[in-house]
Scaffold this motif. Structure first.
Motif, PDB file in Angstrom:
ATOM      1  N   ILE A   5       0.854  -1.177   0.000  1.00 28.00           N
ATOM      2  CA  ILE A   5       0.000   0.000   0.000  1.00 28.00           C
ATOM      3  C   ILE A   5       0.888   1.223   0.000  1.00 28.00           C
ATOM      4  O   ILE A   5       1.640   1.458   0.943  1.00 28.00           O
ATOM      5  N   SER A   6       0.821   1.979  -1.079  1.00 31.25           N
ATOM      6  CA  SER A   6       1.665   3.164  -1.172  1.00 31.25           C
ATOM      7  C   SER A   6       0.869   4.446  -0.968  1.00 31.25           C
ATOM      8  O   SER A   6       1.377   5.395  -0.402  1.00 31.25           O
ATOM      9  N   SER A  56      -7.357   2.631  -0.538  1.00 31.53           N
ATOM     10  CA  SER A  56      -6.114   2.542  -1.297  1.00 31.53           C
ATOM     11  C   SER A  56      -6.524   2.061  -2.675  1.00 31.53           C
ATOM     12  O   SER A  56      -6.964   0.918  -2.823  1.00 31.53           O
ATOM     13  N   GLY A  57      -6.460   2.966  -3.651  1.00 30.21           N
ATOM     14  CA  GLY A  57      -7.037   2.658  -4.956  1.00 30.21           C
ATOM     15  C   GLY A  57      -8.530   2.462  -4.779  1.00 30.21           C
ATOM     16  O   GLY A  57      -9.203   3.284  -4.170  1.00 30.21           O
ATOM     17  N   ASP A  58      -9.034   1.331  -5.252  1.00 31.30           N
ATOM     18  CA  ASP A  58     -10.465   1.065  -5.102  1.00 31.30           C
ATOM     19  C   ASP A  58     -10.756   0.150  -3.909  1.00 31.30           C
ATOM     20  O   ASP A  58     -11.864  -0.327  -3.743  1.00 31.30           O
ATOM     21  N   ARG A  59      -9.754  -0.070  -3.054  1.00 31.93           N
ATOM     22  CA  ARG A  59      -9.908  -0.979  -1.914  1.00 31.93           C
ATOM     23  C   ARG A  59     -10.135  -0.219  -0.611  1.00 31.93           C
ATOM     24  O   ARG A  59      -9.381   0.685  -0.279  1.00 31.93           O
ATOM     25  N   PRO A  60     -11.169  -0.588   0.159  1.00 29.35           N
ATOM     26  CA  PRO A  60     -11.352   0.040   1.471  1.00 29.35           C
ATOM     27  C   PRO A  60     -10.299  -0.502   2.436  1.00 29.35           C
ATOM     28  O   PRO A  60     -10.033  -1.704   2.466  1.00 29.35           O
ATOM     29  N   VAL A  61      -9.693   0.391   3.212  1.00 28.90           N
ATOM     30  CA  VAL A  61      -8.683  -0.048   4.174  1.00 28.90           C
ATOM     31  C   VAL A  61      -9.002   0.387   5.602  1.00 28.90           C
ATOM     32  O   VAL A  61      -8.257   0.070   6.518  1.00 28.90           O
ATOM     33  N   GLY A  62     -10.119   1.111   5.803  1.00 26.14           N
ATOM     34  CA  GLY A  62     -10.482   1.467   7.164  1.00 26.14           C
ATOM     35  C   GLY A  62     -11.449   2.623   7.242  1.00 26.14           C
ATOM     36  O   GLY A  62     -11.949   3.112   6.222  1.00 26.14           O
ATOM     37  N   PHE A  63     -11.706   3.047   8.488  1.00 33.23           N
ATOM     38  CA  PHE A  63     -12.630   4.162   8.714  1.00 33.23           C
ATOM     39  C   PHE A  63     -12.304   4.842  10.035  1.00 33.23           C
ATOM     40  O   PHE A  63     -11.585   4.298  10.880  1.00 33.23           O
ATOM     41  N   ALA A  95      -3.566  -3.977   6.033  1.00 29.62           N
ATOM     42  CA  ALA A  95      -2.917  -2.665   5.889  1.00 29.62           C
ATOM     43  C   ALA A  95      -2.192  -2.226   7.161  1.00 29.62           C
ATOM     44  O   ALA A  95      -1.536  -1.187   7.163  1.00 29.62           O
ATOM     45  N   ARG A  96      -2.306  -3.002   8.214  1.00 31.22           N
ATOM     46  CA  ARG A  96      -1.667  -2.621   9.485  1.00 31.22           C
ATOM     47  C   ARG A  96      -0.154  -2.783   9.406  1.00 31.22           C
ATOM     48  O   ARG A  96       0.367  -3.543   8.610  1.00 31.22           O
ATOM     49  N   ARG A  97       0.510  -2.032  10.239  1.00 29.88           N
ATOM     50  CA  ARG A  97       1.974  -2.045  10.345  1.00 29.88           C
ATOM     51  C   ARG A  97       2.647  -1.567   9.052  1.00 29.88           C
ATOM     52  O   ARG A  97       3.782  -1.893   8.783  1.00 29.88           O
ATOM     53  N   SER A  98       1.891  -0.762   8.289  1.00 25.49           N
ATOM     54  CA  SER A  98       2.422  -0.218   7.040  1.00 25.49           C
ATOM     55  C   SER A  98       2.591   1.302   7.118  1.00 25.49           C
ATOM     56  O   SER A  98       3.036   1.913   6.158  1.00 25.49           O
ATOM     57  N   GLY A  99       2.200   1.893   8.240  1.00 27.40           N
ATOM     58  CA  GLY A  99       2.240   3.344   8.382  1.00 27.40           C
ATOM     59  C   GLY A  99       0.942   4.013   7.984  1.00 27.40           C
ATOM     60  O   GLY A  99       0.770   5.214   8.158  1.00 27.40           O
ATOM     61  N   ILE A 100      -0.002   3.232   7.445  1.00 23.02           N
ATOM     62  CA  ILE A 100      -1.289   3.782   7.000  1.00 23.02           C
ATOM     63  C   ILE A 100      -2.058   4.395   8.169  1.00 23.02           C
ATOM     64  O   ILE A 100      -2.611   5.482   8.051  1.00 23.02           O
ATOM     65  N   GLY A 101      -2.114   3.705   9.284  1.00 19.53           N
ATOM     66  CA  GLY A 101      -2.885   4.201  10.420  1.00 19.53           C
ATOM     67  C   GLY A 101      -2.428   5.579  10.859  1.00 19.53           C
ATOM     68  O   GLY A 101      -3.254   6.474  11.061  1.00 19.53           O
ATOM     69  N   LEU A 102      -1.130   5.771  10.975  1.00 19.86           N
ATOM     70  CA  LEU A 102      -0.610   7.067  11.392  1.00 19.86           C
ATOM     71  C   LEU A 102      -0.899   8.137  10.340  1.00 19.86           C
ATOM     72  O   LEU A 102      -1.290   9.256  10.672  1.00 19.86           O
ATOM     73  N   PHE A 151      -9.236   3.930  24.210  1.00 21.89           N
ATOM     74  CA  PHE A 151      -8.743   2.623  23.781  1.00 21.89           C
ATOM     75  C   PHE A 151      -8.653   1.738  25.018  1.00 21.89           C
ATOM     76  O   PHE A 151      -8.933   2.181  26.126  1.00 21.89           O
ATOM     77  N   GLN A 152      -8.265   0.502  24.828  1.00 18.06           N
ATOM     78  CA  GLN A 152      -8.225  -0.463  25.919  1.00 18.06           C
ATOM     79  C   GLN A 152      -6.770  -0.811  26.250  1.00 18.06           C
ATOM     80  O   GLN A 152      -5.959  -1.017  25.354  1.00 18.06           O
ATOM     81  N   ASP A 153      -6.474  -0.901  27.564  1.00 17.97           N
ATOM     82  CA  ASP A 153      -5.128  -1.277  28.017  1.00 17.97           C
ATOM     83  C   ASP A 153      -4.664  -2.605  27.425  1.00 17.97           C
ATOM     84  O   ASP A 153      -3.482  -2.779  27.127  1.00 17.97           O
ATOM     85  N   ALA A 154      -5.588  -3.544  27.251  1.00 18.88           N
ATOM     86  CA  ALA A 154      -5.219  -4.870  26.745  1.00 18.88           C
ATOM     87  C   ALA A 154      -4.793  -4.831  25.274  1.00 18.88           C
ATOM     88  O   ALA A 154      -4.140  -5.756  24.796  1.00 18.88           O
ATOM     89  N   ASN A 155      -5.125  -3.763  24.582  1.00 19.36           N
ATOM     90  CA  ASN A 155      -4.747  -3.612  23.175  1.00 19.36           C
ATOM     91  C   ASN A 155      -3.371  -2.943  23.128  1.00 19.36           C
ATOM     92  O   ASN A 155      -3.246  -1.746  22.920  1.00 19.36           O
ATOM     93  N   THR A 156      -2.326  -3.737  23.349  1.00 21.24           N
ATOM     94  CA  THR A 156      -0.980  -3.175  23.499  1.00 21.24           C
ATOM     95  C   THR A 156      -0.523  -2.402  22.266  1.00 21.24           C
ATOM     96  O   THR A 156       0.135  -1.371  22.391  1.00 21.24           O
ATOM     97  N   ALA A 157      -0.881  -2.874  21.083  1.00 25.57           N
ATOM     98  CA  ALA A 157      -0.525  -2.124  19.875  1.00 25.57           C
ATOM     99  C   ALA A 157      -1.263  -0.789  19.852  1.00 25.57           C
ATOM    100  O   ALA A 157      -0.687   0.244  19.483  1.00 25.57           O
ATOM    101  N   GLY A 158      -2.524  -0.786  20.264  1.00 24.81           N
ATOM    102  CA  GLY A 158      -3.305   0.441  20.319  1.00 24.81           C
ATOM    103  C   GLY A 158      -2.757   1.425  21.345  1.00 24.81           C
ATOM    104  O   GLY A 158      -2.706   2.629  21.111  1.00 24.81           O
TER     105      GLY A 158
END
Length: 168
Positions: free
Chosen positions: A3-4, A65-72, A94-101, A119-126
Motif C-alpha cells: 500500500i503506497s 487505497s485505490g479502489d480498496r477500502p482499508v479502514g474508517f 494494511a496494518r503495520r504499514s504506516g497507514i494508520g498514522l 482505547f483499551q489497556d489490553a490492546n498493546t498495539a493500540g
C-alpha cells in the motif's frame, strides 16, 4: 499487497454498505478486548454505526487505497468544544504499514482543537499507537486517564487520551 497511497474522504451514502462490512470486522477485532458475541443475525450492535453515519455533529471517514477500502474513522462532536475519535479501524492487511498514522494525522488535522480518544489497556498495539499520536500532536502536553465504560461493568475501564491539535 503493498500500500503506497491512501485516500481519506467523508463517507457518502453509496459507501454505507462498505462501511457496514468494515464495522463488522472492527467489532470482531474489538471482541478481543471488550468481549461480546455477535447478534443472532451475525452482526454486531450497530447503534453507534448508524449514529456515526447519520447523526448530527458526527463525521465518518472512509480510508481507501485505490479502489480498496482499508479502514474508517468516526468523529463525534466534530464541531463541538472537544472532538472524540469514537471509532478508528484499519484492516489487518494494511496494518503495520504506516497507514494508520497517516490517516489519523489527516482526520485530526481536519478538526483542529481539543481531542479525546479512548482505547483499551489490553490492546498493546493500540496503547503504543495512541500515545504516539498524542505525542506527535501535543508533545508532552497530553493526558491519560482510565474511565469506566458506560453500561459495561463487566469490562475493564477505557483509557482516554486528551490533547489539543493546533491549526495548520
Amino acid at each position: 499487497m503493498t500500500i503506497s497511497a491512501v485516500n481519506v474522504r467523508p463517507v457518502e451514502a453509496a459507501d454505507h454498505p462498505t462501511v457496514e462490512r468494515l464495522w463488522l470486522m472492527f467489532r470482531h477485532d474489538m471482541a478481543d478486548f471488550q468481549g461480546g458475541l455477535p447478534d443472532p443475525d451475525g452482526t454486531y450492535h450497530g447503534d453507534r454505526l448508524r449514529t456515526a453515519l447519520e447523526g448530527d455533529d458526527w463525521t465518518a471517514y472512509l480510508f481507501t487505497s485505490g479502489d480498496r477500502p482499508v479502514g474508517f474513522a468516526f468523529v463525534r462532536a466534530a464541531a463541538g468544544p472537544v472532538r472524540v475519535l469514537n471509532s478508528f479501524f484499519v484492516v489487518r492487511g494494511a496494518r503495520r504499514s504506516g497507514i494508520g498514522l497517516r490517516v489519523v494525522r489527516e482526520v485530526i488535522s481536519r478538526h483542529p482543537g481539543p481531542w479525546r480518544i479512548a482505547f483499551q489497556d489490553a490492546n498493546t498495539a493500540g496503547v503504543a499507537f495512541w500515545r504516539r499520536v498524542a505525542t506527535e500532536f501535543a508533545g508532552e502536553a497530553w493526558t491519560e486517564e482510565r474511565l469506566p465504560v458506560p453500561n459495561r461493568p463487566d469490562v475493564p475501564p477505557d483509557v482516554w487520551i486528551s490533547f489539543t491539535a493546533a491549526e495548520n
